[in-house]
Design a protein around this motif. Sequence first.
Motif, PDB file in Angstrom:
ATOM      1  N   THR A  68      -4.065   6.849   6.361  1.00  0.00           N
ATOM      2  CA  THR A  68      -4.171   5.508   5.683  1.00  0.00           C
ATOM      3  C   THR A  68      -3.322   4.527   6.078  1.00  0.00           C
ATOM      4  N   PRO A 100      -5.056   9.861   2.178  1.00  0.00           N
ATOM      5  CA  PRO A 100      -3.605   9.590   2.167  1.00  0.00           C
ATOM      6  C   PRO A 100      -2.881  10.829   2.094  1.00  0.00           C
ATOM      7  N   PHE A 125       0.834  -1.333   0.008  1.00  0.00           N
ATOM      8  CA  PHE A 125      -0.005   0.017  -0.027  1.00  0.00           C
ATOM      9  C   PHE A 125       0.878   1.158  -0.005  1.00  0.00           C
ATOM     10  N   VAL A 143      -9.151   2.985   7.698  1.00  0.00           N
ATOM     11  CA  VAL A 143      -8.279   3.065   6.354  1.00  0.00           C
ATOM     12  C   VAL A 143      -8.985   3.494   5.407  1.00  0.00           C
ATOM     13  N   GLN A 192      -6.718   0.845  -1.067  1.00  0.00           N
ATOM     14  CA  GLN A 192      -7.462   1.253   0.016  1.00  0.00           C
ATOM     15  C   GLN A 192      -8.913   0.756   0.141  1.00  0.00           C
TER      16      GLN A 192
END
Length: 440
Positions: A353, A332, A272, A327, A414
Motif C-alpha cells: 500500500t 499492507p 500513512f 493503494v 487507506q
Amino acid sequence: MDATMSTPVNTRSSLVPMAIIGTLFFIFGFITWLNGALIPFLQIVCDLSSTQSLFVAFSFYIAYTVTALPMAWLLERTGYKKGMSLGLGLIALGCLGFIPAALSQTFAIFLVSQFVVGTGLTILQTASNPYIVHIGPKESAAARISVMGLLNKGAGVAAPIVFTALVLGDFQGITAKTVAALEPAARAAQVASLAHGLILPYLGMGLALLVLAVAMNFSPLPELEIEHEQAELHDHGDKHSVLHFPQLVLGALTLFFYVGVEVIAGDTIGLFGSKLGVANATSLTSYTMAFMVLGYLLGLALIPRVIKQAQALTLSALLGVVLCLSVVFSSPDHHWLSSLLWGWLGLPPLPNTVTFVALLGLANALVWPAVWPLALDGLGKFTARGSALLIMGIAGGALVPLLYGLLSDLFSNQQAYLLMLPCYAFILHFALVGHKKRRW
C-alpha cells in the motif's frame, strides 16, 4: 509573470547566475518537501489527528495564494535581487520560529512559522523564475528549466532523509504506533525529547539561510530590466477577460487538483507509514520524490520526440487512477512490490500500500509541465494574467490534503486515498477534452 524581458541578461556567461538560481531551486525543493517528514513528526509531538496534522501542509501552501499579490507588489518596489534576499530572510525567520514551537510543543506556533516559510518561498518563486528564462539564449531556456526542475525534485529526495538523520538519529524505530503504546509518563518524556531534536537542525538552517540572504544581496547576479508586453499576438475578438478562455480556466482547476494529489502523495505517505508502524516513516517522502525524478527524466527523454504533451498528460492521469485504486485495495501485509522494485539495492521493503503511494510520484511528475503550455496556448496579450490565474491553483495543495485528513479520520488512511480518483478524472478530462476548448 506580470512582465516579460526585452533581451536576455547581458553577461559573458550564464554559469554564475545559473549556479545562484540553481541553489535557490534546490532550497525550494528542500523546504517544500520537508513537510512530508514534518507531518508525521508533529502528529506525534503535538498529539494530533490526521486532519490536524495536515494543517502543516495547509498553512504552507495557503501562503502562496494569500501572499502572492502582496509579494508581487513588494517586488516591484524592491527589485528582483533584493526581493530574493528578503525571501531568504523570511524563510530563515520561519525556521527560527520552530525553536520556540519545539520548546513549548505548541502546534499554533509551528503553523505560524510554516506560513512565514511559505511566504518567503512565494517571493523566491516569483522573483527567480524570470531569471532562469532570461540568463541565456531563448532557444535553450527549456533545458535550463529542466535542470532547475531536477534540482528541485532532487532536493525533495534528500530533505526527508536529512530530516530523519538529524532529528530522529537517536530515536530509531519511533512511530505514532510505538509512542501510543507507551505509559503516559514515558510517552511525555519521549515526546519532549523528540521535540527538542528539532532545535539544533532548525537553528542551523535558519542561520544558514540568513547568511545566504546577505550573500544574495551582494551577489554578482545582475538586476533585470523589465518592460511590459506591448503587442497583442492574437486577435481575440470579443474576449476581454481571462475567464473567457475555457482552456485556461479548466487548466487552473486542473492544477488545483494536481497540486492537491501531488501533496497527498508526498506529504501523507509518512503519515500513512507511521500508522502502519513502518520504521523511519518520516523519510518515506523520499520514495515518492525519487519516482517524481524518474518521471521527470522520462519526460525529458520522450517529450516531444516520442509523445506529445497532451498524450503524456493522459497517460499520467490514467496511471494515477490505477495507482490510486491499487493503494486502496492492496494489502499492507504484503511487501513483494517493493522487494521487486528496490529490494536488489538493499533498501528495506515497504508494505505494498505504501509502495503504491510512492509510485504516485511517477504519475504526478509530468502533469505540471504539461498543463502550463496547454492552458496558455493562444492567450496572446492575456498570457501574463493567465499565468497568475494558474498560480492560484497551488491552493489545491492547502485544501485537498485537508479533505484527505478529514476522510482518514472518518474512515481510514487507506480508504481516504479514494479522494484522488475524482482529481485524476478531472486531469484526464483536461488532457482529452478541456485543453481543446476555445469557447464555453
